[in-house]
Motif scaffolding. Structure first.
Motif, PDB file in Angstrom:
ATOM      1  N   ARG A  91       0.835  -1.205   0.000  1.00  0.00           N
ATOM      2  CA  ARG A  91       0.000   0.000   0.000  1.00  0.00           C
ATOM      3  C   ARG A  91       0.873   1.259   0.000  1.00  0.00           C
ATOM      4  O   ARG A  91       0.637   2.192  -0.763  1.00  0.00           O
ATOM      5  CB  ARG A  91      -0.925  -0.020   1.225  1.00  0.00           C
ATOM      6  N   ILE A  92       1.902   1.236   0.855  1.00  0.00           N
ATOM      7  CA  ILE A  92       2.806   2.383   0.941  1.00  0.00           C
ATOM      8  C   ILE A  92       3.539   2.582  -0.379  1.00  0.00           C
ATOM      9  O   ILE A  92       3.678   3.704  -0.873  1.00  0.00           O
ATOM     10  CB  ILE A  92       3.814   2.190   2.101  1.00  0.00           C
ATOM     11  N   ARG A  93       3.991   1.479  -0.984  1.00  0.00           N
ATOM     12  CA  ARG A  93       4.700   1.582  -2.262  1.00  0.00           C
ATOM     13  C   ARG A  93       3.793   2.146  -3.349  1.00  0.00           C
ATOM     14  O   ARG A  93       4.207   2.992  -4.144  1.00  0.00           O
ATOM     15  CB  ARG A  93       5.233   0.207  -2.679  1.00  0.00           C
ATOM     16  N   GLY A  94       2.541   1.659  -3.385  1.00  0.00           N
ATOM     17  CA  GLY A  94       1.591   2.148  -4.389  1.00  0.00           C
ATOM     18  C   GLY A  94       1.333   3.639  -4.243  1.00  0.00           C
ATOM     19  O   GLY A  94       1.354   4.386  -5.224  1.00  0.00           O
ATOM     20  N   LEU A  95       1.113   4.099  -3.011  1.00  0.00           N
ATOM     21  CA  LEU A  95       0.844   5.519  -2.775  1.00  0.00           C
ATOM     22  C   LEU A  95       2.085   6.362  -3.025  1.00  0.00           C
ATOM     23  O   LEU A  95       2.007   7.462  -3.579  1.00  0.00           O
ATOM     24  CB  LEU A  95       0.321   5.720  -1.345  1.00  0.00           C
ATOM     25  N   ASP A  96       3.249   5.841  -2.627  1.00  0.00           N
ATOM     26  CA  ASP A  96       4.501   6.572  -2.861  1.00  0.00           C
ATOM     27  C   ASP A  96       4.818   6.696  -4.348  1.00  0.00           C
ATOM     28  O   ASP A  96       5.439   7.668  -4.790  1.00  0.00           O
ATOM     29  CB  ASP A  96       5.672   5.877  -2.148  1.00  0.00           C
ATOM     30  N   THR A  97       4.395   5.708  -5.136  1.00  0.00           N
ATOM     31  CA  THR A  97       4.646   5.743  -6.580  1.00  0.00           C
ATOM     32  C   THR A  97       3.773   6.778  -7.267  1.00  0.00           C
ATOM     33  O   THR A  97       4.078   7.236  -8.364  1.00  0.00           O
ATOM     34  CB  THR A  97       4.412   4.351  -7.202  1.00  0.00           C
ATOM     35  N   GLY A  98       2.652   7.143  -6.611  1.00  0.00           N
ATOM     36  CA  GLY A  98       1.817   8.199  -7.172  1.00  0.00           C
ATOM     37  C   GLY A  98       0.334   7.912  -7.212  1.00  0.00           C
ATOM     38  O   GLY A  98      -0.443   8.743  -7.701  1.00  0.00           O
ATOM     39  N   ALA A  99      -0.101   6.748  -6.726  1.00  0.00           N
ATOM     40  CA  ALA A  99      -1.538   6.452  -6.701  1.00  0.00           C
ATOM     41  C   ALA A  99      -2.241   7.417  -5.742  1.00  0.00           C
ATOM     42  O   ALA A  99      -1.705   7.757  -4.689  1.00  0.00           O
ATOM     43  CB  ALA A  99      -1.781   5.016  -6.277  1.00  0.00           C
TER      44      ALA A  99
END
Length: 229
Positions: A91-99
């Motif tokens: 979840r953190i990776r997805g949001l950090d990538t720009g989601a």
């Protein structure tokens, strides 16, 4: 303008379900089965929001998200990741990538629709108005209801989308081809005269009690919502 949503999902049954439910909510929906195709579609026509699976063939959803955020023209396109990867680190990776939002499968369709509305309200406020009020006509996008002069107007789904689009641009003249592209979608083949049929149905419903016709026919040009009569 009616929001255009690109659903990037390789599971056919889920893609069909998403397409059906989002169209029922009044959105224009396009489908993409893999990351490579999604990037091509976005390059050809910029969507107002992307619903993006993580685990995709050819190019992963997280890579699609990363590339969209790198490009100036797609940097601000809202992205909701829809994935089976539910770990906090994912979840953190997805949001950090720009989601802009992250939903874990399995999910409730009502939750996804509510999240889409919330993201559009925050990032595309002009596209997420719950109500359009022009002259004596009110379009309630949440309840899918139309009133004219305080009285209920019963419309089919296509007539509803057609009125919604015309209400967004009062006074502007649209050709049949422009209305086909905006209301039916550019990937659907429909004859131009179909627009005339649905305009006729819309007029009949709106002018049920002999009110002035708000739809103006412009010869050799198309149609316009003319609320000044």
């Amino acid at each position: 303008m009616t929001p255009n949503i690109l659903v990037v999902e390789d599971e056919d049954a889920l893609a069909t379900l998403l397409h059906y439910n989002l169209e029922k909510e009044g959105y224009l929906v396009a489908l993409s089965p893999d990351g490579e195709d999604a990037l091509l579609q976005i390059q050809e026509k910029l969507p107002d929001l992307v619903v993006l699976d993580w685990m995709l063939p050819k190019i992963s959803g997280i890579e699609v998200c990363r590339r969209l955020r790198q490009r100036t023209e797609t940097r601000n396109v809202p992205i909701i990741m829809l994935t089976a990867r539910g770990e906090e680190s994912d979840r953190i990776r997805g949001l950090d990538t720009g989601a802009d939002d992250y939903i874990v499968k399995p999910f409730a369709m009502s939750e996804l629709i509510a999240r889409i509305r919330a993201v559009l309200r925050r990032l595309r406020p002009g596209l997420a108005e719950d109500r359009l009020h022009r002259g004596d006509i009110i379009v309630d996008r949440v309840a899918h209801r139309v009133k004219r002069g305080g009285k209920e107007v019963h419309l089919g789904p296509t007539e509803f989308r057609l009125l919604d689009y015309l209400m967004q641009h009062p006074g502007r003249v649209f050709s049949r081809e422009q209305l086909l592209d905006a209301v039916w979608g550019s990937d659907v083949y429909v004859e131009a005269r179909t627009v005339d049929v649905h305009i006729g149905r819309l007029r009949k419903a709106l002018n049920d009690e002999a009110q002035a016709d708000p739809i103006r026919t412009v010869r050799s040009a198309g149609y316009s919502l003319d609320l000044d009569g």
